[in-house]
Design a protein around this motif. Structure first.
Motif, short mmCIF file in Angstrom:
data_model
loop_
_atom_site.label_atom_id
_atom_site.label_comp_id
_atom_site.label_asym_id
_atom_site.label_seq_id
_atom_site.Cartn_x
_atom_site.Cartn_y
_atom_site.Cartn_z
N LEU A 60 0.64 -1.18 0.02
CA LEU A 60 -0.07 0.04 -0.09
C LEU A 60 0.96 1.36 -0.02
CD1 LEU A 60 -2.55 -1.02 2.64
CD2 LEU A 60 -3.18 -0.30 0.48
N VAL A 61 0.68 2.10 -0.95
CA VAL A 61 1.37 3.44 -1.16
C VAL A 61 0.49 4.68 -0.77
CG1 VAL A 61 2.99 4.59 -2.66
CG2 VAL A 61 3.01 1.98 -2.72
N ASN A 62 0.98 5.60 -0.14
CA ASN A 62 0.47 6.80 0.10
C ASN A 62 0.93 7.62 -1.12
OD1 ASN A 62 -1.36 7.52 2.25
ND2 ASN A 62 0.28 6.82 3.60
N ILE A 63 0.00 8.48 -1.87
CA ILE A 63 0.35 9.09 -2.94
C ILE A 63 -0.07 10.60 -2.91
CG2 ILE A 63 -0.16 9.77 -5.41
CD1 ILE A 63 -0.74 6.74 -5.83
N GLY A 64 0.69 11.37 -2.75
CA GLY A 64 0.50 12.90 -2.26
C GLY A 64 0.91 13.86 -3.38
N SER A 65 0.17 14.79 -3.53
CA SER A 65 0.57 16.06 -4.21
C SER A 65 -0.67 17.06 -3.81
CB SER A 65 0.64 16.00 -5.76
OG SER A 65 -0.80 15.85 -6.28
N PRO A 66 -0.45 18.52 -3.87
CA PRO A 66 -1.46 19.50 -3.43
C PRO A 66 -2.71 19.08 -3.76
CG PRO A 66 0.72 20.30 -4.16
CD PRO A 66 1.01 18.93 -4.48
N GLN A 67 -3.02 18.59 -5.31
CA GLN A 67 -4.17 18.51 -5.76
C GLN A 67 -4.62 16.94 -5.91
OE1 GLN A 67 -6.05 21.35 -5.87
NE2 GLN A 67 -4.34 22.37 -5.27
N ASP A 68 -3.99 15.98 -5.67
CA ASP A 68 -4.06 14.62 -6.07
C ASP A 68 -3.73 13.97 -4.87
OD1 ASP A 68 -4.82 12.34 -7.19
OD2 ASP A 68 -3.21 12.48 -8.78
N LYS A 69 -4.42 13.16 -4.04
CA LYS A 69 -3.99 12.28 -2.91
C LYS A 69 -4.91 11.18 -3.10
CE LYS A 69 -3.40 16.60 -0.21
NZ LYS A 69 -1.95 16.59 -0.47
#
Length: 281
Positions: free
Chosen positions: A208-217
């Motif tokens: 399981l991977v947390n994907i993070g960016s200001p507009q796409d999580k």
């Protein structure tokens, strides 16, 4: 929060009316035991880590010492008394979101990171708890390590890294390596999103991977041997502390939302009074 190895409890830290506490929540009936915090103890990581017996938690204080907390009595006591592991520090802005000292599932070894700032890399080290010598598992070249986890069977380690990997430009990487040593293997890469705080599934076949960016999580599943990421559609806010139930059928995580705003304070200073006109001569 973190699931106990037997799946019967959740452990988490909480600030309540009586200060910082350790909370143990029963999955069976939802009852919570709330234990007061040990005075003067400041932790490196805010994510609980269980011993294999499901009776105690491993904690690392900011002076490098290790502690064992009994979830039934609330007793704090030293672990590996006289030994300490320097807290790991690199370019990660929020190191307290993750554990950089891992207890093997069988409780017989510790794995931890040692930073070489000049070389811009992290050394992965194993320390056996029976008194054996430290062993270097591998070296990871990265600006920052923002995720570190061990597989349920104790055979592999997992890293989230930021910065170039093998001279290839990336935003985030997921790497694995055997706990017996070897060269880290890249199983997933993103050139557009930060990847952080990954966790193994119960069978060790996926990550399981947390994907993070200001507009796409989101949170995604990636095959442990490498492949495409399958998004789960959990696009909430900022998610941390992923923990998978031993059955592999539930996950628990923290969903954090920051309310940032810019305000203006008016009339903060009194206006300057006009000077009286000079008298005619």
């Amino acid at each position: 929060a973190a699931w106990s190895p037997d799946g019967a409890y959740l452990a988490y830290y909480s600030t309540r009316e009586n200060g910082y506490t350790v909370v143990i929540r029963s999955i069976k009936n939802g009852a919570e035991q709330v234990f007061p915090w040990k005075a003067g103890l400041s932790l490196v990581s805010e994510m609980p880590q269980w011993f294999p017996d499901s009776r105690s938690l491993l904690m690392q204080s900011d002076d490098g010492r290790l502690h064992r907390f009994d979830v039934h009595t609330g007793e704090f006591r030293p672990f590996l008394e006289g030994a300490s592991i320097a807290p790991y520090k690199d370019g990660t802005p929020f190191p307290f979101y993750r554990n950089y000292v891992l207890l093997a599932p069988d409780g017989k070894s510790l794995y931890y990171l040692v930073r070489d700032t000049k070389a811009n890399l992290a050394r992965v080290v194993r320390r056996r708890l029976d008194g054996g010598a430290e062993t270097e598992i591998c070296k990871v070249m990265a600006n920052a390590i923002n995720g570190f986890a061990i597989s349920p069977d104790g055979s592999r380690l997992l890293f989230n890294t930021q910065g170039p990997f093998r001279e290839q430009a990336t935003k985030g990487n997921v790497l694995t390596v055997s706990t017996s040593g070897g060269e880290p293997k890249e199983i997933y890469r993103s050139t557009t999103h930060n990847l952080h705080d990954s966790a193994w599934t119960g069978d060790g076949r996926q990550v399981l991977v947390n994907i993070g960016s200001p507009q796409d999580k989101d949170i995604a599943l990636v095959p442990a041997e490498g492949g495409e990421a399958r998004r789960l559609g959990i696009g909430l806010h900022n998610t941390y502390y992923l923990s998978v139930h031993p059955t592999g059928k539930q996950i628990v995580f923290r969903d954090e939302q920051a309310h940032n705003y810019l305000g203006a304070l008016r009339n903060l200073f009194p206006e300057a009074k006009a000077k009286p006109a000079a008298s005619p001569k």
